[in-house]
Design a protein around this motif. Sequence first.
Motif, PDB file in Angstrom:
ATOM      1  N   VAL A 168       0.849  -1.183   0.000  1.00  0.00           N
ATOM      2  CA  VAL A 168       0.000   0.000   0.000  1.00  0.00           C
ATOM      3  C   VAL A 168       0.887   1.236   0.000  1.00  0.00           C
ATOM      4  O   VAL A 168       1.662   1.460   0.937  1.00  0.00           O
ATOM      5  CB  VAL A 168      -0.933   0.026   1.234  1.00  0.00           C
ATOM      6  CG1 VAL A 168      -1.855   1.248   1.163  1.00  0.00           C
ATOM      7  CG2 VAL A 168      -1.765  -1.244   1.311  1.00  0.00           C
ATOM      8  N   LEU A 169       0.792   2.012  -1.055  1.00  0.00           N
ATOM      9  CA  LEU A 169       1.504   3.275  -1.147  1.00  0.00           C
ATOM     10  C   LEU A 169       0.553   4.390  -0.752  1.00  0.00           C
ATOM     11  O   LEU A 169      -0.513   4.545  -1.349  1.00  0.00           O
ATOM     12  CB  LEU A 169       2.027   3.494  -2.562  1.00  0.00           C
ATOM     13  CG  LEU A 169       2.732   4.835  -2.830  1.00  0.00           C
ATOM     14  CD1 LEU A 169       3.957   4.985  -1.938  1.00  0.00           C
ATOM     15  CD2 LEU A 169       3.116   4.948  -4.296  1.00  0.00           C
ATOM     16  N   VAL A 170       0.917   5.143   0.267  1.00  0.00           N
ATOM     17  CA  VAL A 170       0.089   6.238   0.776  1.00  0.00           C
ATOM     18  C   VAL A 170       0.741   7.553   0.389  1.00  0.00           C
ATOM     19  O   VAL A 170       1.875   7.832   0.783  1.00  0.00           O
ATOM     20  CB  VAL A 170      -0.067   6.156   2.311  1.00  0.00           C
ATOM     21  CG1 VAL A 170      -0.994   7.260   2.806  1.00  0.00           C
ATOM     22  CG2 VAL A 170      -0.584   4.784   2.724  1.00  0.00           C
ATOM     23  N   LYS A 171       0.032   8.349  -0.391  1.00  0.00           N
ATOM     24  CA  LYS A 171       0.500   9.680  -0.745  1.00  0.00           C
ATOM     25  C   LYS A 171      -0.226  10.693   0.120  1.00  0.00           C
ATOM     26  O   LYS A 171      -1.454  10.748   0.129  1.00  0.00           O
ATOM     27  CB  LYS A 171       0.237   9.964  -2.228  1.00  0.00           C
ATOM     28  CG  LYS A 171       1.155   9.216  -3.184  1.00  0.00           C
ATOM     29  CD  LYS A 171       2.551   9.808  -3.161  1.00  0.00           C
ATOM     30  CE  LYS A 171       3.421   9.224  -4.264  1.00  0.00           C
ATOM     31  NZ  LYS A 171       4.742   9.878  -4.342  1.00  0.00           N
ATOM     32  N   ALA A 172       0.511  11.519   0.847  1.00  0.00           N
ATOM     33  CA  ALA A 172      -0.108  12.446   1.783  1.00  0.00           C
ATOM     34  C   ALA A 172       0.650  13.764   1.795  1.00  0.00           C
ATOM     35  O   ALA A 172       1.784  13.863   1.313  1.00  0.00           O
ATOM     36  CB  ALA A 172      -0.133  11.836   3.185  1.00  0.00           C
ATOM     37  N   ASP A 192       2.807  -4.314   3.420  1.00  0.00           N
ATOM     38  CA  ASP A 192       3.887  -3.340   3.275  1.00  0.00           C
ATOM     39  C   ASP A 192       3.240  -1.987   3.006  1.00  0.00           C
ATOM     40  O   ASP A 192       2.722  -1.746   1.914  1.00  0.00           O
ATOM     41  CB  ASP A 192       4.817  -3.735   2.122  1.00  0.00           C
ATOM     42  CG  ASP A 192       5.946  -2.730   1.924  1.00  0.00           C
ATOM     43  OD1 ASP A 192       6.187  -1.910   2.840  1.00  0.00           O
ATOM     44  OD2 ASP A 192       6.574  -2.747   0.852  1.00  0.00           O
ATOM     45  N   ILE A 193       3.241  -1.116   4.009  1.00  0.00           N
ATOM     46  CA  ILE A 193       2.581   0.191   3.906  1.00  0.00           C
ATOM     47  C   ILE A 193       3.651   1.278   3.931  1.00  0.00           C
ATOM     48  O   ILE A 193       4.395   1.405   4.904  1.00  0.00           O
ATOM     49  CB  ILE A 193       1.589   0.416   5.064  1.00  0.00           C
ATOM     50  CG1 ILE A 193       0.582  -0.756   5.126  1.00  0.00           C
ATOM     51  CG2 ILE A 193       0.845   1.736   4.890  1.00  0.00           C
ATOM     52  CD1 ILE A 193      -0.334  -0.706   6.333  1.00  0.00           C
ATOM     53  N   GLN A 194       3.734   2.033   2.862  1.00  0.00           N
ATOM     54  CA  GLN A 194       4.713   3.110   2.745  1.00  0.00           C
ATOM     55  C   GLN A 194       3.994   4.450   2.608  1.00  0.00           C
ATOM     56  O   GLN A 194       3.072   4.569   1.798  1.00  0.00           O
ATOM     57  CB  GLN A 194       5.620   2.877   1.540  1.00  0.00           C
ATOM     58  CG  GLN A 194       6.415   1.591   1.595  1.00  0.00           C
ATOM     59  CD  GLN A 194       7.294   1.393   0.377  1.00  0.00           C
ATOM     60  OE1 GLN A 194       7.511   2.310  -0.398  1.00  0.00           O
ATOM     61  NE2 GLN A 194       7.804   0.189   0.202  1.00  0.00           N
ATOM     62  N   VAL A 195       4.430   5.424   3.369  1.00  0.00           N
ATOM     63  CA  VAL A 195       3.859   6.768   3.313  1.00  0.00           C
ATOM     64  C   VAL A 195       4.894   7.710   2.730  1.00  0.00           C
ATOM     65  O   VAL A 195       6.030   7.759   3.197  1.00  0.00           O
ATOM     66  CB  VAL A 195       3.433   7.260   4.719  1.00  0.00           C
ATOM     67  CG1 VAL A 195       2.793   8.641   4.631  1.00  0.00           C
ATOM     68  CG2 VAL A 195       2.481   6.260   5.371  1.00  0.00           C
TER      69      VAL A 195
END
Length: 223
Positions: A168-172, A192-195
């Motif tokens: 999960v790619l999190v764009k913030a 696998d969660i990447q911010v």
Amino acid sequence: AELYARLARHRYGQSLDDVMGLLVTGEVVSPTRLDALQGMYPNARVRSVYGLTELNSGLFSCSKGAYHFIPNGQTLVELRGDDICSRAQILFTVLRQDTRVVRYQTGDIGRLVPRCRCEQEGPALMLRGRSVDEIAPDLFLAELSDALHKEIGLHNLFATRRDGRIRVLVKANGSERSTTAQTLMDKHPHLDIQVSPYANDDQCLPLSKSCTVAIDHGGIDAL
């Protein structure tokens, strides 16, 4: 709707006080997200529509983010499961002479709220997410987004599945650190969660979104 509000206020300096109503549809919208929209459109009645909207068979959310069973004489809503107050499959049956639709399984998972605490009271439906978006046992992508929204604010999710692992790619616009993400990765090794931050100088969300898990063909790194 979020993008429009941010552009209107931060780029063009326009007030949104004259917006009296806002209907959103197409994705599972959490109560937290609806509350955020209400803050952006302070005088509007913000509601989400769920169902077979192309057949005029939709349920409208209440102030608590639940969807109420408003009879229209042509639609039956069915919840199927062993404990529908915690987890149920959602089915619609449309009774119309001009269509051959008899029964439609939405592919979404929800739960029954026997007595909603909103102004309408009565039973309601709370959406949890799409069945294909259950990224961990009893954890849906929409619920992850809801938790992240409370921690880091507005964001977009890009989720892919490959060889049993979900990335999960999190764009913030906020911090690159997320306690929620780290806790979930510790609990579920296949996640696998990447911010990472947006590159926008004006701090406005781009015209892109994703709320469902796709098959990874190697393109997510380009984001």
